[in-house]
Design a protein around this motif. Sequence first.
Motif, PDB file in Angstrom:
ATOM      1  N   ASP A  27       0.877  -1.072   0.050  1.00 29.41           N
ATOM      2  CA  ASP A  27      -0.102  -0.039  -0.121  1.00 29.41           C
ATOM      3  C   ASP A  27       0.816   1.408  -0.051  1.00 29.41           C
ATOM      4  N   PHE A  28       2.009   1.170   0.727  1.00 28.45           N
ATOM      5  CA  PHE A  28       2.751   2.292   1.109  1.00 28.45           C
ATOM      6  C   PHE A  28       3.441   2.794  -0.545  1.00 28.45           C
ATOM      7  N   VAL A  29       4.029   1.692  -0.798  1.00 32.49           N
ATOM      8  CA  VAL A  29       4.565   1.983  -2.426  1.00 32.49           C
ATOM      9  C   VAL A  29       3.726   2.391  -3.492  1.00 32.49           C
ATOM     10  N   ASN A  30       2.555   1.904  -3.348  1.00 34.77           N
ATOM     11  CA  ASN A  30       1.421   2.076  -4.394  1.00 34.77           C
ATOM     12  C   ASN A  30       1.149   3.717  -4.397  1.00 34.77           C
ATOM     13  N   CYS A  31       1.115   4.273  -3.192  1.00 36.12           N
ATOM     14  CA  CYS A  31       0.768   5.757  -2.777  1.00 36.12           C
ATOM     15  C   CYS A  31       1.750   6.603  -3.669  1.00 36.12           C
ATOM     16  N   PHE A  32       2.945   5.877  -3.777  1.00 37.70           N
ATOM     17  CA  PHE A  32       4.044   6.901  -4.400  1.00 37.70           C
ATOM     18  C   PHE A  32       3.776   6.348  -6.203  1.00 37.70           C
ATOM     19  N   ILE A  33       3.413   5.413  -6.258  1.00 39.81           N
ATOM     20  CA  ILE A  33       3.214   4.968  -7.784  1.00 39.81           C
ATOM     21  C   ILE A  33       1.854   5.898  -8.440  1.00 39.81           C
ATOM     22  N   ASP A  34       0.997   6.007  -7.650  1.00 39.53           N
ATOM     23  CA  ASP A  34      -0.327   6.583  -7.960  1.00 39.53           C
ATOM     24  C   ASP A  34      -0.316   8.209  -7.524  1.00 39.53           C
ATOM     25  N   PHE A  35       0.818   8.727  -6.967  1.00 40.93           N
ATOM     26  CA  PHE A  35       0.874  10.205  -6.552  1.00 40.93           C
ATOM     27  C   PHE A  35       0.580  10.962  -8.011  1.00 40.93           C
ATOM     28  N   PRO A  36      -0.336  11.923  -7.865  1.00 44.63           N
ATOM     29  CA  PRO A  36      -0.733  12.511  -9.214  1.00 44.63           C
ATOM     30  C   PRO A  36      -0.048  13.822  -9.595  1.00 44.63           C
ATOM     31  N   LYS A  37       0.462  14.345  -8.534  1.00 49.21           N
ATOM     32  CA  LYS A  37       1.296  15.679  -8.573  1.00 49.21           C
ATOM     33  C   LYS A  37       2.744  15.511  -8.734  1.00 49.21           C
ATOM     34  N   PRO A  38       3.521  16.497  -9.153  1.00 49.25           N
ATOM     35  CA  PRO A  38       4.891  16.454  -9.255  1.00 49.25           C
ATOM     36  C   PRO A  38       5.425  16.188  -7.985  1.00 49.25           C
ATOM     37  N   LEU A  39       6.304  15.211  -7.607  1.00 51.87           N
ATOM     38  CA  LEU A  39       6.684  14.685  -6.510  1.00 51.87           C
ATOM     39  C   LEU A  39       8.382  15.152  -6.283  1.00 51.87           C
ATOM     40  N   VAL A  40       8.741  15.659  -5.317  1.00 50.80           N
ATOM     41  CA  VAL A  40      10.172  15.912  -5.282  1.00 50.80           C
ATOM     42  C   VAL A  40      10.802  15.365  -4.234  1.00 50.80           C
ATOM     43  N   ALA A  41      11.947  14.847  -4.244  1.00 48.31           N
ATOM     44  CA  ALA A  41      12.818  14.422  -2.910  1.00 48.31           C
ATOM     45  C   ALA A  41      13.984  15.391  -2.900  1.00 48.31           C
ATOM     46  N   VAL A  42      14.025  15.967  -1.770  1.00 51.65           N
ATOM     47  CA  VAL A  42      15.015  16.772  -1.323  1.00 51.65           C
ATOM     48  C   VAL A  42      15.934  16.119  -0.295  1.00 51.65           C
TER      49      VAL A  42
END
Length: 360
Positions: free
Chosen positions: A192-207
């Motif tokens: 479920d945790f990883v699915n949230c990242f796969i499906d995240f709809p907006k640009p996602l940035v790791a700092v």
Amino acid sequence: MSVTQKDFENAMNQVKLLKKDPGNEVKLKLYALYKQATEGPCNIPKPGAFDFVNKAKWDAWNGLGSLPKETARQNYVDLVSSLSGPSSESSSQVKPGADSKQEGYENLLVTSEDRITKILLNRPTKKNAITTQMYHEIMLALKAASQDDSVLTVLTGSGDYYCSGNDLTNFTDIPPGGVEEKAKNSSFLLRDFVNCFIDFPKPLVAVVNGPAVGISVTILGLFDIVYASDRATFHTPFSHLGQSPEGCSSYTFPKIMGSSKAAEMLIFGKKLTAGEACAQGLVTQVFPDSTFQKEVWTRLKAYSKLPPNAMRISKEIIRKNEKEKLHAVNAEECNVLLSRWQSDECMNAVVNFLSRKAKL
Ligand SMILES: CCCCCCCCCCC/C=C/C(=O)SCCNC(=O)CCNC(=O)[C@H](O)C(C)(C)COP(=O)(O)OP(=O)(O)OC[C@H]1O[C@@H](n2cnc3c(N)ncnc32)[C@H](O)[C@@H]1OP(=O)(O)O
């Protein structure tokens, strides 16, 4: 209207985030409704009179008689929603608008400013290691960020580390059902945790403000941009831990850096410097640590002024052909880990880590 499996799962997550202990009576009710909703009427022998805890649980479950599973599920969701005060609601329903800080998380600090939602892993004394509760909190924060007014979402860490990966004490909290039950639950949680990242709809940035280990590295393949301080390192010591790759890295890493470089990281646990990770394509750009925060946030604030719908749609078109594949890879990785976590290799590695201070 009847509740869905998703509503039921959300309610289960909410229970873990309750700020106030609801008391034994309510906990027994929750337990009974959960068992009835998932297994149907009580199907285990009555415990002995001196086995107080299990007897109380058995009484509560057995007391529900032949209540249908669907009704039990509904009652469970209703009970949880009656317990969730305003603070736990705020974790799933982010308040839109600038400069807002969302309460209700124990180890995250979630803020929204300049149309950017920042999710800060906030457990610096443990190098931001991710506890079971934090997996749930991160999922809730992502869900809220996907629905709020922000246009970019950032994940970063507080203190000297970005994140030291899975908190290895997650292996010690073994439920009455034993290691097998724990491994099964963890496998669902990870999926479920990883699915949230796969499906995240907006640009996602790791700092990436400092060293990153384990799952905090593997999920970087699911981000749209990865900015790193030159202090950051990238380490996936899965073989050392008797484990195997997750976060879709068995698919994204070979794709990003080629199979032999991916193998060095994922099989042999080679730790990359920020410069190496950038050369391999895992990191977008490296900044000197002394100017990292200033340069990165200036850049992100400029990006956040771009038209939000165009950014969202561009992300969607870039990612959409991969989604199905990523979900399948995620499911398979979690399935493999289910048995890895029960292996001697894994158990020995965890015990070694947890007992290392005692040996000094
Ligand atoms: C039965 C099945 C259960 C399964 C449950 C699994 C749930 C989902 C799993 C998803 C898959 C994820 C996999 C991974 O992420 S693998 C990577 C795991 N991480 C590690 O192996 C890193 C372990 N930590 C370290 O090696 C070092 O701590 C580190 C190099 C990060 C820093 O070293 P340093 O010497 O600078 O600092 P300390 O070791 O003194 O750390 C300070 C305190 O922080 C605690 N700490 C740090 N990292 C972790 C961690 N990952 N888990 C737990 N605790 C951690 C450390 O113990 C120190 O605490 P104390 O001061 O209290 O001793």
